[in-house]
Motif scaffolding. Structure first.
Motif, PDB file in Angstrom:
ATOM      1  N   ILE A 108       6.315  37.120 -56.036  1.00 42.35           N
ATOM      2  CA  ILE A 108       5.152  36.170 -56.016  1.00 42.35           C
ATOM      3  C   ILE A 108       5.989  34.393 -55.693  1.00 42.35           C
ATOM      4  CG2 ILE A 108       3.031  35.500 -57.439  1.00 42.35           C
ATOM      5  CD1 ILE A 108       3.753  37.775 -59.468  1.00 42.35           C
ATOM      6  N   ASP A 109       4.525  34.657 -54.826  1.00 42.99           N
ATOM      7  CA  ASP A 109       4.944  32.961 -54.200  1.00 42.99           C
ATOM      8  C   ASP A 109       4.278  32.042 -56.312  1.00 42.99           C
ATOM      9  OD1 ASP A 109       4.474  29.931 -54.239  1.00 42.99           O
ATOM     10  OD2 ASP A 109       2.811  30.333 -52.467  1.00 42.99           O
ATOM     11  N   SER A 110       4.895  31.548 -56.552  1.00 45.59           N
ATOM     12  CA  SER A 110       5.059  30.718 -57.869  1.00 45.59           C
ATOM     13  C   SER A 110       5.437  29.387 -57.427  1.00 45.59           C
ATOM     14  CB  SER A 110       5.506  31.593 -59.475  1.00 45.59           C
ATOM     15  OG  SER A 110       6.517  31.517 -59.061  1.00 45.59           O
ATOM     16  N   GLY A 111       5.592  28.305 -56.756  1.00 42.49           N
ATOM     17  CA  GLY A 111       5.881  26.967 -56.340  1.00 42.49           C
ATOM     18  C   GLY A 111       4.857  25.799 -56.985  1.00 42.49           C
ATOM     19  N   GLY A 112       4.623  25.119 -57.043  1.00 45.13           N
ATOM     20  CA  GLY A 112       4.815  24.251 -58.271  1.00 45.13           C
ATOM     21  C   GLY A 112       5.706  23.088 -58.500  1.00 45.13           C
ATOM     22  N   HIS A 113       6.932  23.660 -59.315  1.00 45.84           N
ATOM     23  CA  HIS A 113       7.758  23.340 -60.349  1.00 45.84           C
ATOM     24  C   HIS A 113       8.288  23.245 -59.312  1.00 45.84           C
ATOM     25  CE1 HIS A 113      10.396  22.606 -63.219  1.00 45.84           C
ATOM     26  NE2 HIS A 113      11.300  23.585 -62.415  1.00 45.84           N
ATOM     27  N   THR A 114       9.121  23.544 -58.309  1.00 51.99           N
ATOM     28  CA  THR A 114       9.554  23.183 -57.066  1.00 51.99           C
ATOM     29  C   THR A 114       8.410  23.316 -55.887  1.00 51.99           C
ATOM     30  OG1 THR A 114      10.957  25.284 -56.675  1.00 51.99           O
ATOM     31  CG2 THR A 114      12.132  23.550 -57.756  1.00 51.99           C
ATOM     32  N   LEU A 115       8.482  23.188 -54.300  1.00 52.31           N
ATOM     33  CA  LEU A 115       7.857  23.534 -53.849  1.00 52.31           C
ATOM     34  C   LEU A 115       7.474  25.641 -53.478  1.00 52.31           C
ATOM     35  CD1 LEU A 115       8.135  20.728 -50.572  1.00 52.31           C
ATOM     36  CD2 LEU A 115       5.679  21.559 -52.707  1.00 52.31           C
ATOM     37  N   GLY A 116       9.327  26.012 -53.064  1.00 53.28           N
ATOM     38  CA  GLY A 116       9.475  27.424 -53.105  1.00 53.28           C
ATOM     39  C   GLY A 116       9.394  28.240 -54.408  1.00 53.28           C
ATOM     40  N   HIS A 117       9.280  28.107 -55.209  1.00 53.03           N
ATOM     41  CA  HIS A 117       9.367  28.508 -56.481  1.00 53.03           C
ATOM     42  C   HIS A 117       8.605  29.680 -56.256  1.00 53.03           C
ATOM     43  CE1 HIS A 117      10.009  29.770 -60.571  1.00 53.03           C
ATOM     44  NE2 HIS A 117      10.416  28.922 -60.589  1.00 53.03           N
ATOM     45  N   ILE A 118       9.392  31.179 -56.737  1.00 56.66           N
ATOM     46  CA  ILE A 118       8.583  31.822 -56.932  1.00 56.66           C
ATOM     47  C   ILE A 118       9.298  33.559 -57.779  1.00 56.66           C
ATOM     48  CG2 ILE A 118       9.806  32.800 -53.877  1.00 56.66           C
ATOM     49  CD1 ILE A 118      12.128  34.247 -54.835  1.00 56.66           C
ATOM     50  N   ALA A 119       8.521  33.932 -58.540  1.00 61.69           N
ATOM     51  CA  ALA A 119       9.412  35.300 -59.239  1.00 61.69           C
ATOM     52  C   ALA A 119       8.800  36.630 -58.674  1.00 61.69           C
ATOM     53  CB  ALA A 119       7.685  35.346 -60.210  1.00 61.69           C
ATOM     54  N   PHE A 120       9.575  37.355 -59.797  1.00 60.32           N
ATOM     55  CA  PHE A 120       9.371  38.648 -59.572  1.00 60.32           C
ATOM     56  C   PHE A 120       9.014  39.422 -60.686  1.00 60.32           C
ATOM     57  CE2 PHE A 120      14.017  36.086 -58.005  1.00 60.32           C
ATOM     58  CZ  PHE A 120      13.844  36.763 -56.417  1.00 60.32           C
ATOM     59  N   HIS A 121       7.878  40.691 -59.835  1.00 56.90           N
ATOM     60  CA  HIS A 121       7.686  41.628 -60.811  1.00 56.90           C
ATOM     61  C   HIS A 121       8.019  42.752 -60.815  1.00 56.90           C
ATOM     62  CE1 HIS A 121       3.681  43.114 -61.663  1.00 56.90           C
ATOM     63  NE2 HIS A 121       4.228  43.124 -63.078  1.00 56.90           N
ATOM     64  N   ASP A 122       8.578  43.462 -61.355  1.00 57.85           N
ATOM     65  CA  ASP A 122       8.727  44.697 -61.749  1.00 57.85           C
ATOM     66  C   ASP A 122       7.471  46.042 -62.725  1.00 57.85           C
ATOM     67  OD1 ASP A 122       9.723  46.884 -62.306  1.00 57.85           O
ATOM     68  OD2 ASP A 122      11.505  46.957 -63.188  1.00 57.85           O
ATOM     69  N   ALA A 123       6.139  46.348 -61.232  1.00 57.84           N
ATOM     70  CA  ALA A 123       5.074  47.408 -61.939  1.00 57.84           C
ATOM     71  C   ALA A 123       5.576  48.070 -62.735  1.00 57.84           C
ATOM     72  CB  ALA A 123       4.484  47.237 -60.835  1.00 57.84           C
ATOM     73  N   ALA A 124       6.552  48.533 -62.259  1.00 55.66           N
ATOM     74  CA  ALA A 124       6.640  50.131 -62.552  1.00 55.66           C
ATOM     75  C   ALA A 124       7.122  50.331 -64.256  1.00 55.66           C
ATOM     76  CB  ALA A 124       8.090  51.299 -61.740  1.00 55.66           C
ATOM     77  N   ASP A 125       7.485  49.221 -64.385  1.00 57.23           N
ATOM     78  CA  ASP A 125       8.369  48.414 -66.076  1.00 57.23           C
ATOM     79  C   ASP A 125       7.628  47.573 -66.366  1.00 57.23           C
ATOM     80  OD1 ASP A 125      10.982  50.402 -65.703  1.00 57.23           O
ATOM     81  OD2 ASP A 125      11.250  48.899 -64.589  1.00 57.23           O
ATOM     82  N   SER A 126       6.568  47.327 -66.239  1.00 60.51           N
ATOM     83  CA  SER A 126       5.812  46.247 -66.355  1.00 60.51           C
ATOM     84  C   SER A 126       6.631  44.859 -67.328  1.00 60.51           C
ATOM     85  CB  SER A 126       5.174  47.281 -67.456  1.00 60.51           C
ATOM     86  OG  SER A 126       4.213  47.391 -67.588  1.00 60.51           O
TER      87      SER A 126
END
Length: 249
Positions: A108-126
């Motif tokens: 997931i693109d989650s920039g703001g704190h740093t410009l290129g910040h990302i997050a990781f989502h494991d949908a199967a395990d929520s």
């Protein structure tokens, strides 16, 4: 088979996360705040490290990359900005996917704190690992990005299913709660803050949280409700973020 998450404190207020895909035994660390602490936890668990997943470039998130790669041979994947302090084997962007054994993470693109910040989502395990984008009752400072960028990023994270378990990278929740109470008098927030203060008195962690809990009580996600006269939702968020930046409580 599920993903196992092993959470442990490190540095002054960071959390480390070692994760294991139970189907294959493959192991990753989410960020590398403290290489020695991560290696000690690996040794204690009897796990070997296969993958390093970075959320952003800050030293308390990527500073252990090189030492852990040298010690374990793990592959390193993260946003391009991480190359400011350490090499990457794979560059990740929002919309990508990356696997740990049979566990698939959506990036997931989650920039703001740093410009290129990302997050990781494991949908199967929520499960989501959000670095310094979203905190329990808080969000990251805008060191590089704009309020508009961060508001959009928070929207992407908050758009995950309510039951999603959210692992954020710092134990900031008590101070976040004190600020939240200064700008929001919602009864649900007061009840949650009381639970947080009691947990910290007992020395218990307040991470992880859930998307549902943050949508209900996090002042940064509730900003348009708290600042209804703001010109836009992003401006409402900017006002709350500015108030937090100067908060002394």
């Amino acid at each position: 088979m599920p993903l196992t998450v092993h959470q442990f404190p490190c540095l002054s207020d960071n959390y480390g996360f070692l994760i294991r895909d139970e189907a294959t035994g493959k192991v990753a660390t989410i960020d590398t705040p403290d290489a020695a602490a991560i290696q000690a936890e690996l040794d204690k668990l009897g796990w070997s490290l296969d993958l390093i997943l970075n959320t952003h470039w800050h030293p308390d998130h990527a500073g252990g990359n090189e030492a852990l790669k040298k010690a374990t041979g793990a592959t390193i994947a993260g946003p391009a900005e991480v190359t400011r302090i350490a090499p990457l084997d794979r560059i990740l962007r929002g919309g990508d996917t990356i696997a740990l054994g049979e566990t698939k993470f959506d990036v997931i693109d989650s920039g703001g704190h740093t410009l290129g910040h990302i997050a990781f989502h494991d949908a199967a395990d929520s499960i989501a690992f959000v670095g310094d984008t979203l905190f329990a009752l808080g969000c990251g400072r805008l060191f590089e990005g704009t309020a508009e960028q961060m508001w959009e990023s928070l929207g992407r994270v908050a758009g995950l299913p309510d039951e999603t378990i959210v692992y954020c990278a710092h134990e900031y929740t008590a101070s976040n709660a004190r600020f939240a109470l200064s700008v929001d008098d919602h009864p649900a927030l007061k009840a949650r803050a009381d639970q947080i203060f009691a947990a910290r008195e007992r020395g218990e962690p307040t991470v992880p949280t859930t998307i549902a809990a943050e949508k209900a009580t996090n002042p940064f996600l509730r900003a348009p409700l708290l600042r209804p006269d703001a010109a836009s939702p992003a401006q409402a968020f900017a006002e709350i973020r500015a108030a937090k930046d100067s908060f002394k409580g």
